[in-house]
Motif scaffolding. Structure first.
Motif, mmCIF file in Angstrom:
data_model
loop_
_atom_site.group_PDB
_atom_site.id
_atom_site.type_symbol
_atom_site.label_atom_id
_atom_site.label_comp_id
_atom_site.label_asym_id
_atom_site.label_seq_id
_atom_site.Cartn_x
_atom_site.Cartn_y
_atom_site.Cartn_z
ATOM 1 N N ALA A 164 3.142 -29.048 -21.838
ATOM 2 C CA ALA A 164 4.209 -28.934 -20.610
ATOM 3 C C ALA A 164 3.906 -29.921 -19.539
ATOM 4 O O ALA A 164 2.881 -30.700 -19.713
ATOM 5 N N LEU A 165 5.005 -30.619 -18.986
ATOM 6 C CA LEU A 165 4.953 -31.593 -18.173
ATOM 7 C C LEU A 165 6.144 -31.247 -16.897
ATOM 8 O O LEU A 165 7.107 -30.671 -17.252
ATOM 9 N N TYR A 166 5.557 -31.494 -15.672
ATOM 10 C CA TYR A 166 6.112 -31.365 -14.588
ATOM 11 C C TYR A 166 7.136 -32.699 -14.202
ATOM 12 O O TYR A 166 6.231 -33.783 -14.413
ATOM 13 N N ASP A 202 16.697 -32.426 -9.458
ATOM 14 C CA ASP A 202 16.288 -31.206 -9.554
ATOM 15 C C ASP A 202 14.767 -31.413 -9.959
ATOM 16 O O ASP A 202 14.492 -32.744 -10.505
ATOM 17 N N ASP A 203 13.819 -30.472 -9.756
ATOM 18 C CA ASP A 203 12.484 -30.623 -10.437
ATOM 19 C C ASP A 203 12.382 -29.743 -11.425
ATOM 20 O O ASP A 203 12.992 -28.440 -11.309
ATOM 21 N N LEU A 204 11.621 -29.929 -12.491
ATOM 22 C CA LEU A 204 11.682 -28.982 -13.595
ATOM 23 C C LEU A 204 10.343 -29.155 -14.586
ATOM 24 O O LEU A 204 9.495 -29.940 -14.186
ATOM 25 N N ILE A 205 10.093 -28.019 -15.245
ATOM 26 C CA ILE A 205 8.921 -28.015 -16.369
ATOM 27 C C ILE A 205 9.712 -28.286 -17.630
ATOM 28 O O ILE A 205 10.695 -27.456 -17.929
ATOM 29 N N VAL A 206 9.228 -29.198 -18.521
ATOM 30 C CA VAL A 206 9.633 -29.280 -19.746
ATOM 31 C C VAL A 206 8.658 -29.246 -20.636
ATOM 32 O O VAL A 206 7.175 -29.544 -20.552
ATOM 33 N N TRP A 265 12.935 -29.983 -30.585
ATOM 34 C CA TRP A 265 13.242 -28.927 -29.629
ATOM 35 C C TRP A 265 12.006 -28.957 -28.514
ATOM 36 O O TRP A 265 10.965 -28.830 -28.730
ATOM 37 N N PHE A 266 12.980 -29.248 -27.462
ATOM 38 C CA PHE A 266 12.163 -28.992 -25.912
ATOM 39 C C PHE A 266 12.835 -28.025 -25.457
ATOM 40 O O PHE A 266 14.241 -27.529 -25.308
ATOM 41 N N ARG A 267 12.089 -27.386 -24.564
ATOM 42 C CA ARG A 267 12.681 -26.283 -23.523
ATOM 43 C C ARG A 267 12.243 -26.769 -22.110
ATOM 44 O O ARG A 267 11.447 -27.266 -21.660
ATOM 45 N N VAL A 268 13.326 -26.670 -21.196
ATOM 46 C CA VAL A 268 13.237 -26.948 -19.798
ATOM 47 C C VAL A 268 13.399 -25.813 -18.893
ATOM 48 O O VAL A 268 14.460 -25.165 -19.091
ATOM 49 N N VAL A 269 12.741 -25.782 -18.080
ATOM 50 C CA VAL A 269 12.965 -24.799 -16.832
ATOM 51 C C VAL A 269 13.500 -25.249 -15.513
ATOM 52 O O VAL A 269 12.771 -26.306 -14.959
ATOM 53 N N VAL A 270 14.638 -25.060 -15.166
ATOM 54 C CA VAL A 270 15.141 -25.631 -13.773
ATOM 55 C C VAL A 270 15.302 -24.508 -12.860
ATOM 56 O O VAL A 270 15.305 -23.239 -13.193
#
Lengths: 131, 367
Positions: free
Chosen positions: B83-85, B97-101, B108-113
């Protein structure tokens, strides 16, 4: 539904007033008010001797969330304040009608409480506003 | 009408006091915000964070697209689960925005916003992908709920309840910080927003309630957004919309560490603007404050650094762990170790400190 003791009188702004046997009046904030504020972290009480008008800001309660003014329900002179609140503001959350009292006033007029709401009227106000 | 998470009815049943947060009706506390805070610092607490938006990006062009879209370099992600912030910037360097990927698979990447930015973020990602002709699908995973379980005992509590085979449970417990793994159709990440160890668990919406009840039975305390805010502030973690937004850039928001200027040949949205700013000198910085007197620091209070200039508190609160009022403030870069903050017409002294205030239950500043 919040607890609203029948022996007290109330201001629309969610303060309670208790007539003590010596004619002085004890003041605090209601169950509804403390619940809305959340955990209190500071209570700033007035100096004794201060003369207050009815509706005048007399204390500040600061919760984790926000700071709010407490308004004097009646006109009078501050004769005592609850010094325990400086170290333990949570007393207001835990026992708002008892150990969480804030100040005692010598009323300017003996009929001072007459203008306040009784428990039924205050309870009605809470019900009407979803409290 | 405020949006509701799959756990909304359960929060009601538990007596939560709720608040509107980014258009969502969310629990602010279940009785005492301060007790919830201490549960997380001392044992384990859980938060419904299903209002946050999980976005999956699929396609052969996804890595190249995200290396250009985000200010941090997802080239650092080389193994599935890492994971990366990062910040997502606009061309002027403003923080969208700031997010975690998370790297799920090479395509396939997952991003949480954030909850409040989900619609804008999705529109921005789709417009950027279309503009670059990137080959990818952008899928909003509103079928997932997310529960953050945080605190020194959190990982053990979660692992006991994972409805997975022993191998999955072992790999969840073996996760390094800031990495994740699949456990059946659940996704378990060793990430969080409290400064404590713990997991963030993404799972099918229908399974959220039984999981929450099982965690509660295992002694994990339900916690609201109120405690989440005091915990993240102590941990020195920014909140989008308070500490940074599109009108501010990461360099003046304490987020320079998240901007990967290396390698120099990687172009990313906002790079040119940030490089110009770096050359010219960044006029403001984000610092930690500790109030030296009684009172509570709050967002938007004015800050004055004598002889230097003015600033503003971006987030402030009463810190239950430090038993002091703490804050982040954006102040002139030349600000030294002391400032004044205006509170109800009075100027009170505050000390400037290095962030974070606390990490893993340990206070890192002098009181």
């Amino acid at each position: 539904m919040s607890q609203v003791p029948v022996e007290l009188r109330y201001a629309k702004t969610h303060e309670w007033a208790r007539l003590l046997p010596d004619g002085s009046v004890e003041v605090g904030i209601t169950e509804h008010a403390q619940a809305a504020l959340g955990d209190l972290v500071f209570v700033e009480v007035p100096e004794t001797g201060r003369v207050l008008a009815a509706g005048e800001g007399c204390a500040v309660v600061e919760s984790v969330k926000a700071a709010s003014d407490v308004y004097s329900p009646i006109a009078g002179t501050v004769i005592a304040v609850n010094l325990a609140l400086a170290a333990a503001p949570e007393l207001v959350n835990q026992d708002c009608y008892g150990r969480g009292w804030m100040l005692r006033l010598q009323p300017a007029s003996p009929a001072a409480l007459a203008g306040l709401l009784d428990a039924e009227a205050y309870g009605g106000q809470l019900a009407a506003t979803g409290g | 009408m405020a949006r509701q998470t799959p756990l909304h009815a359960l929060h009601r049943e538990l007596g939560a006091r709720s608040v509107d947060f980014g258009g969502w009706d969310m629990p602010v506390h279940y009785g005492s915000q301060i007790e919830e805070h201490h549960s997380v610092r001392r044992a384990a607490g859980m938060f419904d964070v299903s209002h946050m938006c999980v976005i999956d990006l699929h396609g052969p062009g996804v890595r190249a697209f995200l290396r250009w879209l985000l200010a941090n370099d997802i080239g650092k992600l080389q193994r599935p689960g890492k994971a990366l912030y990062s910040c997502m910037l606009d061309e002027s360097g403003g923080v969208l925005d700031d997010l975690i990927v998370y790297l799920m698979a090479e395509d396939w990447f997952r991003v949480v916003v954030n909850a409040g930015t989900r619609d804008k973020d999705l529109a921005w990602m789709r417009a950027c992908a279309a503009g670059r002709g990137a080959e990818l699908d952008i899928i909003e995973r509103s079928d997932l709920a997310m529960i953050a379980v945080q605190g020194p005992e959190a990982r053990a509590r979660v692992a006991d309840l994972l409805d997975a085979d022993a191998a999955d449970r072992a790999s969840a417990l073996a996760l390094e910080p800031f990495s994740a793994c699949g456990c059946g159709d659940w996704f378990v990440a060793r990430t969080g927003y409290t400064g404590e160890d713990g997991f963030e668990v993404m799972l099918p919406a229908a399974e959220a309630e039984p999981f929450w009840r099982a965690l509660a039975a295992a002694g994990v305390a339900p916690c609201g957004l109120g405690a989440r805010d005091t915990l993240r502030l102590e941990a020195g973690m920014n909140l989008y919309g308070n500490d940074m937004d599109a009108s501010t850039n990461p360099l003046e928001s304490g987020l320079a560490w998240t901007v990967a200027f290396d390698p120099p040949d990687r172009d990313f949205v906002g790079r040119r603007a940030l490089e110009a700013l770096r050359t010219a000198g960044v006029p403001m910085k984000l610092v930690g404050l500790v109030l030296e007197e009684r009172g509570v620091l709050r967002g938007h209070q004015k800050v004055s650094a004598a002889g230097i200039g003015d600033g503003e508190v971006t987030s402030g609160t009463w810190s239950p762990s430090l038993e002091r009022s703490i804050a982040f403030a954006r102040v002139p870069s030349a600000t030294g170790s002391a400032v004044q903050v205006e509170m109800r017409g009075k100027w009170l002294p505050a000390r400037v400190v290095k962030l974070p205030f606390l990490r893993h239950g340990r206070i890192l500043i002098d009181l």
